[in-house]
Design a protein around this motif. Structure first.
Motif, short mmCIF file in Angstrom:
data_model
loop_
_atom_site.label_atom_id
_atom_site.label_comp_id
_atom_site.label_asym_id
_atom_site.label_seq_id
_atom_site.Cartn_x
_atom_site.Cartn_y
_atom_site.Cartn_z
N SER A 173 0.83 -1.21 0.00
CA SER A 173 0.00 0.00 0.00
C SER A 173 0.86 1.26 0.00
O SER A 173 0.54 2.24 -0.67
CB SER A 173 -0.94 0.00 1.21
N ARG A 174 1.99 1.24 0.74
CA ARG A 174 2.88 2.41 0.75
C ARG A 174 3.42 2.69 -0.65
O ARG A 174 3.51 3.84 -1.07
CB ARG A 174 4.03 2.19 1.74
N LEU A 208 0.64 4.33 -2.74
CA LEU A 208 0.33 5.71 -2.35
C LEU A 208 1.43 6.68 -2.73
O LEU A 208 1.16 7.83 -3.09
CB LEU A 208 0.03 5.78 -0.85
N LYS A 211 1.05 10.20 -5.37
CA LYS A 211 1.29 11.59 -4.95
C LYS A 211 1.32 12.59 -6.11
O LYS A 211 0.68 13.65 -6.03
CB LYS A 211 2.58 11.68 -4.13
N ASP A 257 -3.24 7.46 3.59
CA ASP A 257 -1.90 7.12 4.06
C ASP A 257 -1.92 6.86 5.58
O ASP A 257 -1.29 5.92 6.07
CB ASP A 257 -0.93 8.25 3.72
N CYS A 278 -3.41 3.50 6.27
CA CYS A 278 -2.50 2.40 5.95
C CYS A 278 -1.45 2.23 7.05
O CYS A 278 -0.99 1.12 7.31
CB CYS A 278 -1.83 2.66 4.60
#
Length: 532
Positions: free
Chosen positions: A400-401, A404, A408, A431, A434
């Motif tokens: 997930s990081r 994301l 951006k 964010d 998560c």
């Protein structure tokens, strides 16, 4: 320079401002005690067959509220709010059930199926729902959700096609690009279940008589500790029969070919069920799918329809007009089931799916995507959960990081186009969730049930529904809006009567003619489509 950065430089602010979205939101009508209302569709809301904004889904007691197409997120929320306000003027003491998983349900046969009048079209809609009831049970069909419709403006396609150096007609490139988006969406849609899944609990009545692995949360309430969206798990809106469909989204043609047999060839268990019992129809047909809408995908390519057309044929003739996201739970903390912030995150996410590279799918990847979806639905908040990415295990938080971070620049470009920070804020909220699963929708539902006086799913949902009704009734629509919806209701009833008056063939003839139409004859299906 990566593909996303390159394409964002090409897409001007006026193009990004032209992104279009709309919402279709389903809600059960319930009595003040939290049990399903079995009253007919309110007459003051017009015809469920022909009203452009207010109809029913599976059940006569299941409203479906439909916005128009909007280039402004806040305008879309405003229209959805206005439709809810109009509905509440015509449902008496009933409430719109706020979550996705159903309220207290009666016996399966007592759940009323949608009625659409005596026309062939209206009868076909009811018979289709009879088929769903016989195939899957009525309880499953009472699950509700929010569908998010999304498209980029026509001005974007020449820009994207030039940037990709793709030859051929724009209509074919556009179809390929939407299937490019769909493949990436299916790879990453587990993130939406994690962030916005809001159905970690169910009323015990939902699984009455069924085998399940749920645990007791409180009396009358079942759950799984790490669940995010039981609606999207094996006990939710799923079909064992459809599990055999490994639908490929590598092109419009591969998609159509994947579904064609399921729509045209008899399926032995449904053939054994039979088409009719006496004068009553049990289902529209005996194929695995009665019609295209029966296929339970998390996302659908949608065409522009003409009267009487089958969806696959319309896709093959005119390509993809927009995509429909179907995996979103109702947000029980929002009076209208979805917030502007969630819509903005969906815009970012869907643009990422469109702009990021999207290799062809494979049978192995299709199977992995299904496992990822079910695992996140059932235990997405489990910090030890591992997902399958490119054949290897990866933690949900790590994956997930990465996603994301890639989102951006998309959020920044959308904020620049709209002269604000709302997209950045939506991404920051995601964010934070998560990084801390207690900030997800599903965790908030469990926390609120713990805090509630009666400590049960039904009590929580009923309290939220009553709260939303109060908020919506406090903000009365203007007399002009009320008059406009009253006129729409009258016109929809007249339109239904007109359809009924012009039927010229018996229902069986109508049914046979509709189901016998050639699904694969659209011009875009006559030659292979290359994936972008």
């Amino acid at each position: 320079m990566n593909r996303i950065t390159q394409l964002l430089r090409e897409l001007r602010p006026d193009v990004l401002n032209g992104i279009r979205r709309g919402v279709e939101k389903e809600s059960l009508r319930v009595r003040p005690d939290g049990m399903l209302a079995k009253t007919p569709h309110p007459a003051g809301l017009g015809s469920a067959l022909t009203h452009p904004h207010i109809t029913t889904d599976f059940s006569e007691s299941q409203l479906e509220l439909i916005t128009g197409v909007h280039t402004d997120v806040d305008a879309c929320v405003a229209e959805l709010t206005e439709i809810h306000q109009i509905v509440y003027q015509h449902v008496g003491d009933e409430l719109l059930w706020s979550p996705s998983m159903p309220c207290g349900l009666p016996a399966d046969d007592d759940i009323p199926i949608g009625q659409y009048g005596s026309s062939n079209l209206g009868r076909a809609k009811t018979v289709y729902r009879q088929g769903l009831a016989h195939r899957y049970g009525r309880r499953m069909q009472t699950i509700s959700g929010v569908h998010y419709n999304f498209s980029v403006p026509e001005s974007a396609w020449p820009i994207l096609q030039r940037a990709d150096a793709a030859s051929g007609p724009e209509i074919r490139y556009k179809a390929d690009a939407y299937f490019h988006l769909i493949r990436n969406f299916r790879r990453h849609s587990w993130l939406l279940l994690y962030l916005f899944g809001a159905s970690p609990t169910v009323c015990r009545s939902f699984v009455a008589g069924r085998t399940h692995g749920l645990q007791e949360f409180t009396a009358g309430t079942l759950y799984l500790p790490g669940a995010t969206s039981l609606r999207m798990g094996p006990l939710g809106y799923q079909s064992d029969a459809q599990a055999s469909l490994a639908v490929s989204y590598n092109s419009l043609r591969s998609y159509a070919e994947s579904l064609n047999a399921a729509l045209t060839q008899p399926y032995p268990p449904y053939e054994a069920m039979g088409l009719r019992k006496g004068d009553d129809y049990l289902q529209l047909g005996t194929s695995l799918l009665q019609i295209e809408n029966e296929f339970y995908g998390t996302i659908r390519p949608k065409p522009r329809f003409r009267s009487g057309e089958r969806p696959l044929y319309a896709l093959g003739e005119r390509g993809v007009e927009y995509i429909e996201v179907r995996c979103m739970d109702n947000d029980p903390f929002s009076p209208v089931g979805i917030t502007a912030s969630t819509m903005r995150f969906l815009d970012i996410f869907l643009l990422h799916c469109l702009l990021h590279t999207s290799p062809p799918d494979t049978p192995a990847e299709i199977a992995a995507m299904s496992r990822n979806q079910h695992n996140v639905a059932l235990r997405g908040r489990d910090p030890n959960l591992r997902l399958i990415r490119l054949g290897e295990e990866l933690g949900l938080a790590d994956w997930s990081r990465r996603l994301l971070v890639e989102c951006k620049p998309i959020a920044a470009a959308l904020d620049h186009a709209h002269s604000g920070n709302a997209y950045r804020d939506a991404l920051a909220t995601a964010d934070a969730a998560c990084a801390d699963s207690s900030k997800t929708h599903s965790a908030k539902v469990l926390a609120e049930i713990h805090r509630s006086k009666d400590v049960s799913y039904v009590a929580f949902a009923l309290a939220q529904s009553a709260r939303h009704r109060s908020v919506l009734r406090e903000r009365k629509p203007s007399p002009e809006i009320e008059a406009r919806y009253a006129q729409m209701a009258e016109e929809s009833l007249a339109a239904q009567q007109g359809i009924e008056a012009t039927d010229t063939v018996p229902f069986e003839t109508y049914r046979r003619q509709y189901l016998s139409k050639d699904l694969m004859s659209g011009s875009l299906l006559q030659s292979s489509c290359k994936s972008t």
